[in-house]
Scaffold this motif. Structure first.
Motif, PDB file in Angstrom:
ATOM      1  N   GLU A  89      -5.999   2.446  -8.376  1.00 28.41           N
ATOM      2  CA  GLU A  89      -5.999   3.687  -9.160  1.00 28.41           C
ATOM      3  C   GLU A  89      -5.071   3.639 -10.370  1.00 28.41           C
ATOM      4  O   GLU A  89      -5.341   4.300 -11.379  1.00 28.41           O
ATOM      5  N   HIS A  90      -3.983   2.886 -10.269  1.00 31.67           N
ATOM      6  CA  HIS A  90      -3.010   2.864 -11.365  1.00 31.67           C
ATOM      7  C   HIS A  90      -3.141   1.634 -12.260  1.00 31.67           C
ATOM      8  O   HIS A  90      -2.923   1.720 -13.471  1.00 31.67           O
ATOM      9  N   LEU A  91      -3.466   0.490 -11.672  1.00 33.12           N
ATOM     10  CA  LEU A  91      -3.518  -0.748 -12.444  1.00 33.12           C
ATOM     11  C   LEU A  91      -4.944  -1.217 -12.732  1.00 33.12           C
ATOM     12  O   LEU A  91      -5.132  -2.184 -13.470  1.00 33.12           O
ATOM     13  N   GLY A  92      -5.924  -0.558 -12.165  1.00 30.12           N
ATOM     14  CA  GLY A  92      -7.316  -0.907 -12.440  1.00 30.12           C
ATOM     15  C   GLY A  92      -7.770  -2.213 -11.813  1.00 30.12           C
ATOM     16  O   GLY A  92      -8.777  -2.790 -12.243  1.00 30.12           O
ATOM     17  N   LEU A  93      -7.059  -2.693 -10.809  1.00 27.44           N
ATOM     18  CA  LEU A  93      -7.434  -3.937 -10.120  1.00 27.44           C
ATOM     19  C   LEU A  93      -8.221  -3.559  -8.871  1.00 27.44           C
ATOM     20  O   LEU A  93      -7.669  -3.332  -7.800  1.00 27.44           O
ATOM     21  N   THR A  94      -9.538  -3.501  -9.014  1.00 26.43           N
ATOM     22  CA  THR A  94     -10.387  -2.992  -7.939  1.00 26.43           C
ATOM     23  C   THR A  94     -10.964  -4.085  -7.043  1.00 26.43           C
ATOM     24  O   THR A  94     -11.844  -3.802  -6.217  1.00 26.43           O
ATOM     25  N   GLY A  95     -10.487  -5.311  -7.194  1.00 30.18           N
ATOM     26  CA  GLY A  95     -10.983  -6.389  -6.337  1.00 30.18           C
ATOM     27  C   GLY A  95     -10.645  -6.154  -4.879  1.00 30.18           C
ATOM     28  O   GLY A  95     -11.474  -6.394  -3.995  1.00 30.18           O
ATOM     29  N   SER A  96      -9.431  -5.679  -4.610  1.00 27.85           N
ATOM     30  CA  SER A  96      -9.042  -5.358  -3.229  1.00 27.85           C
ATOM     31  C   SER A  96      -9.794  -4.106  -2.805  1.00 27.85           C
ATOM     32  O   SER A  96      -9.744  -3.088  -3.488  1.00 27.85           O
ATOM     33  N   LYS A  97     -10.484  -4.176  -1.683  1.00 29.65           N
ATOM     34  CA  LYS A  97     -11.363  -3.081  -1.267  1.00 29.65           C
ATOM     35  C   LYS A  97     -10.700  -2.178  -0.227  1.00 29.65           C
ATOM     36  O   LYS A  97      -9.898  -2.620   0.591  1.00 29.65           O
ATOM     37  N   LYS A  98     -11.085  -0.907  -0.288  1.00 19.88           N
ATOM     38  CA  LYS A  98     -10.632   0.058   0.720  1.00 19.88           C
ATOM     39  C   LYS A  98     -11.745   0.187   1.750  1.00 19.88           C
ATOM     40  O   LYS A  98     -12.763   0.818   1.510  1.00 19.88           O
ATOM     41  N   GLY A  99     -11.540  -0.446   2.895  1.00 17.84           N
ATOM     42  CA  GLY A  99     -12.535  -0.412   3.953  1.00 17.84           C
ATOM     43  C   GLY A  99     -12.217   0.670   4.962  1.00 17.84           C
ATOM     44  O   GLY A  99     -12.700   1.795   4.867  1.00 17.84           O
ATOM     45  N   CYS A 100     -11.373   0.347   5.939  1.00 17.95           N
ATOM     46  CA  CYS A 100     -11.012   1.312   6.981  1.00 17.95           C
ATOM     47  C   CYS A 100      -9.837   2.181   6.571  1.00 17.95           C
ATOM     48  O   CYS A 100      -9.643   3.270   7.102  1.00 17.95           O
ATOM     49  N   ASN A 101      -9.013   1.697   5.629  1.00 17.74           N
ATOM     50  CA  ASN A 101      -7.780   2.383   5.210  1.00 17.74           C
ATOM     51  C   ASN A 101      -6.833   2.587   6.388  1.00 17.74           C
ATOM     52  O   ASN A 101      -6.051   3.531   6.407  1.00 17.74           O
ATOM     53  N   GLY A 103      -5.742  -0.572   8.193  1.00 21.34           N
ATOM     54  CA  GLY A 103      -5.218  -1.890   8.529  1.00 21.34           C
ATOM     55  C   GLY A 103      -6.018  -2.645   9.569  1.00 21.34           C
ATOM     56  O   GLY A 103      -5.515  -3.609  10.152  1.00 21.34           O
ATOM     57  N   ALA A 104      -7.274  -2.239   9.804  1.00 21.77           N
ATOM     58  CA  ALA A 104      -8.053  -2.862  10.870  1.00 21.77           C
ATOM     59  C   ALA A 104      -9.130  -3.815  10.393  1.00 21.77           C
ATOM     60  O   ALA A 104      -9.664  -4.583  11.195  1.00 21.77           O
ATOM     61  N   CYS A 105      -9.487  -3.787   9.092  1.00 25.83           N
ATOM     62  CA  CYS A 105     -10.632  -4.600   8.649  1.00 25.83           C
ATOM     63  C   CYS A 105     -10.243  -5.764   7.742  1.00 25.83           C
ATOM     64  O   CYS A 105     -10.984  -6.727   7.632  1.00 25.83           O
ATOM     65  N   GLY A 106      -9.111  -5.679   7.061  1.00 27.92           N
ATOM     66  CA  GLY A 106      -8.655  -6.783   6.218  1.00 27.92           C
ATOM     67  C   GLY A 106      -9.255  -6.832   4.828  1.00 27.92           C
ATOM     68  O   GLY A 106      -8.946  -7.741   4.059  1.00 27.92           O
ATOM     69  N   ALA A 107     -10.124  -5.872   4.477  1.00 27.02           N
ATOM     70  CA  ALA A 107     -10.756  -5.906   3.151  1.00 27.02           C
ATOM     71  C   ALA A 107      -9.756  -5.722   2.022  1.00 27.02           C
ATOM     72  O   ALA A 107     -10.027  -6.084   0.880  1.00 27.02           O
ATOM     73  N   CYS A 108      -8.592  -5.178   2.328  1.00 26.08           N
ATOM     74  CA  CYS A 108      -7.576  -4.910   1.298  1.00 26.08           C
ATOM     75  C   CYS A 108      -6.485  -5.972   1.252  1.00 26.08           C
ATOM     76  O   CYS A 108      -5.454  -5.778   0.589  1.00 26.08           O
ATOM     77  N   THR A 109      -6.673  -7.098   1.924  1.00 25.83           N
ATOM     78  CA  THR A 109      -5.625  -8.115   2.025  1.00 25.83           C
ATOM     79  C   THR A 109      -5.193  -8.639   0.664  1.00 25.83           C
ATOM     80  O   THR A 109      -6.020  -9.001  -0.178  1.00 25.83           O
ATOM     81  N   VAL A 110      -3.882  -8.657   0.444  1.00 24.10           N
ATOM     82  CA  VAL A 110      -3.287  -9.269  -0.739  1.00 24.10           C
ATOM     83  C   VAL A 110      -2.088 -10.100  -0.288  1.00 24.10           C
ATOM     84  O   VAL A 110      -1.673 -10.025   0.876  1.00 24.10           O
ATOM     85  N   LEU A 111      -1.546 -10.863  -1.215  1.00 28.51           N
ATOM     86  CA  LEU A 111      -0.337 -11.639  -0.920  1.00 28.51           C
ATOM     87  C   LEU A 111       0.859 -10.960  -1.564  1.00 28.51           C
ATOM     88  O   LEU A 111       0.827 -10.636  -2.751  1.00 28.51           O
ATOM     89  N   VAL A 112       1.891 -10.722  -0.782  1.00 29.58           N
ATOM     90  CA  VAL A 112       3.154 -10.183  -1.296  1.00 29.58           C
ATOM     91  C   VAL A 112       4.222 -11.230  -1.048  1.00 29.58           C
ATOM     92  O   VAL A 112       4.541 -11.546   0.103  1.00 29.58           O
ATOM     93  N   ASP A 113       4.732 -11.790  -2.143  1.00 30.80           N
ATOM     94  CA  ASP A 113       5.702 -12.894  -2.059  1.00 30.80           C
ATOM     95  C   ASP A 113       5.132 -14.020  -1.186  1.00 30.80           C
ATOM     96  O   ASP A 113       5.845 -14.628  -0.381  1.00 30.80           O
ATOM     97  N   GLY A 114       3.824 -14.258  -1.341  1.00 32.29           N
ATOM     98  CA  GLY A 114       3.160 -15.348  -0.636  1.00 32.29           C
ATOM     99  C   GLY A 114       2.727 -15.032   0.778  1.00 32.29           C
ATOM    100  O   GLY A 114       2.105 -15.864   1.430  1.00 32.29           O
ATOM    101  N   ARG A 115       3.023 -13.825   1.237  1.00 33.72           N
ATOM    102  CA  ARG A 115       2.694 -13.459   2.623  1.00 33.72           C
ATOM    103  C   ARG A 115       1.523 -12.489   2.643  1.00 33.72           C
ATOM    104  O   ARG A 115       1.444 -11.560   1.853  1.00 33.72           O
ATOM    105  N   ARG A 116       0.603 -12.692   3.571  1.00 33.17           N
ATOM    106  CA  ARG A 116      -0.557 -11.814   3.686  1.00 33.17           C
ATOM    107  C   ARG A 116      -0.152 -10.438   4.207  1.00 33.17           C
ATOM    108  O   ARG A 116       0.576 -10.330   5.199  1.00 33.17           O
ATOM    109  N   VAL A 117      -0.624  -9.385   3.549  1.00 26.33           N
ATOM    110  CA  VAL A 117      -0.365  -8.027   4.012  1.00 26.33           C
ATOM    111  C   VAL A 117      -1.622  -7.178   3.828  1.00 26.33           C
ATOM    112  O   VAL A 117      -2.472  -7.475   2.977  1.00 26.33           O
TER     113      VAL A 117
END
Length: 213
Positions: A89-101, A103-117
């Motif tokens: 919504e703020h940065l316009g990076l819509t590649g990460s998807k909102k699935g279950c919202n 934490g159960a589906c993983g569609a929104c997974t990104v790396l934070v300091d190299g770690r999956r979250v």
């Protein structure tokens, strides 16, 4: 002697009724309503007071600076804003998807300091100074990340909704060194759901990108 009895003497004296008439009731309530309305007008808060009340009810916000895909951003967001909503919504990076919202589906997974979250469960205000990588940040210009290319080669997607999260999670899995076997890949990517059932090809894509195929 007259035997006539005057009307006043024949009838008992009337007493005022304790039940108000309809006309008196309407008049009384109308007058009371007018007083209340007038009092409300007099006691109404000023416009400045309303603005102060609205400001007092506004949710708290914070300023956060973080690096996303190599670019530095400083934004002010509601303290309840998730990393996923910040990205979309703020940065316009819509590649990460909102699935279950949740934490159960993983569609929104990104790396934070190299770690999956799961970015839908991560508060943006807690990431001051963090480095975030989304699916948009994996390719180098027109050159796809090896895992992105492997997903194409192995036809490891169908509807594509879960694909960004699958790819980012696979990249994280490779960095963590959990690609020793197909079983290990499945175990460490089990948090990413593919409702189309492309798991076999997803595992093959991770094996290809990690050099096992």
């Amino acid at each position: 002697m007259s035997t006539e009895t005057s009307e006043s003497a024949a009838l008992p004296p009337t007493r005022p009724s304790s039940t108000p008439s309809r006309r008196n009731f309407i008049a009384t309530t109308s007058a009371a309503g007018g007083v209340i309305a007038a009092g409300g007008l007099v006691a109404a808060p000023s416009l400045l007071g309303v603005e102060e009340a609205v400001a007092a009810e506004a949710p708290p916000s914070s300023r956060v600076s973080l690096t996303v895909n190599g670019k530095r951003y400083t934004v002010t967001v509601d303290n309840r804003t998730s990393l996923l909503d910040l990205l979309r919504e703020h940065l316009g990076l819509t590649g990460s998807k909102k699935g279950c919202n949740a934490g159960a589906c993983g569609a929104c997974t990104v790396l934070v300091d190299g770690r999956r979250v799961n970015s839908c469960l991560t508060l943006a205000v807690r990431l001051e100074g963090a480095a975030v990588t989304t699916v948009e940040g994996l390719a180098k210009g027109d050159q796809l990340h090896p895992l992105q290319q492997a997903f194409i080669d192995q036809d490891a997607f169908q509807c594509g909704y879960c694909t960004p999260g699958q790819i980012v999670s696979g990249v994280g899995c490779m960095k963590e060194g959990h690609t020793g076997s197909a079983e290990e890949i499945r175990e460490w990517m089990s948090g990413n759901i593919c409702r189309c059932g492309c798991y076999v090809k997803i595992v093959r894509a991770v094996e290809q990108a990690s050099g096992r195929k």
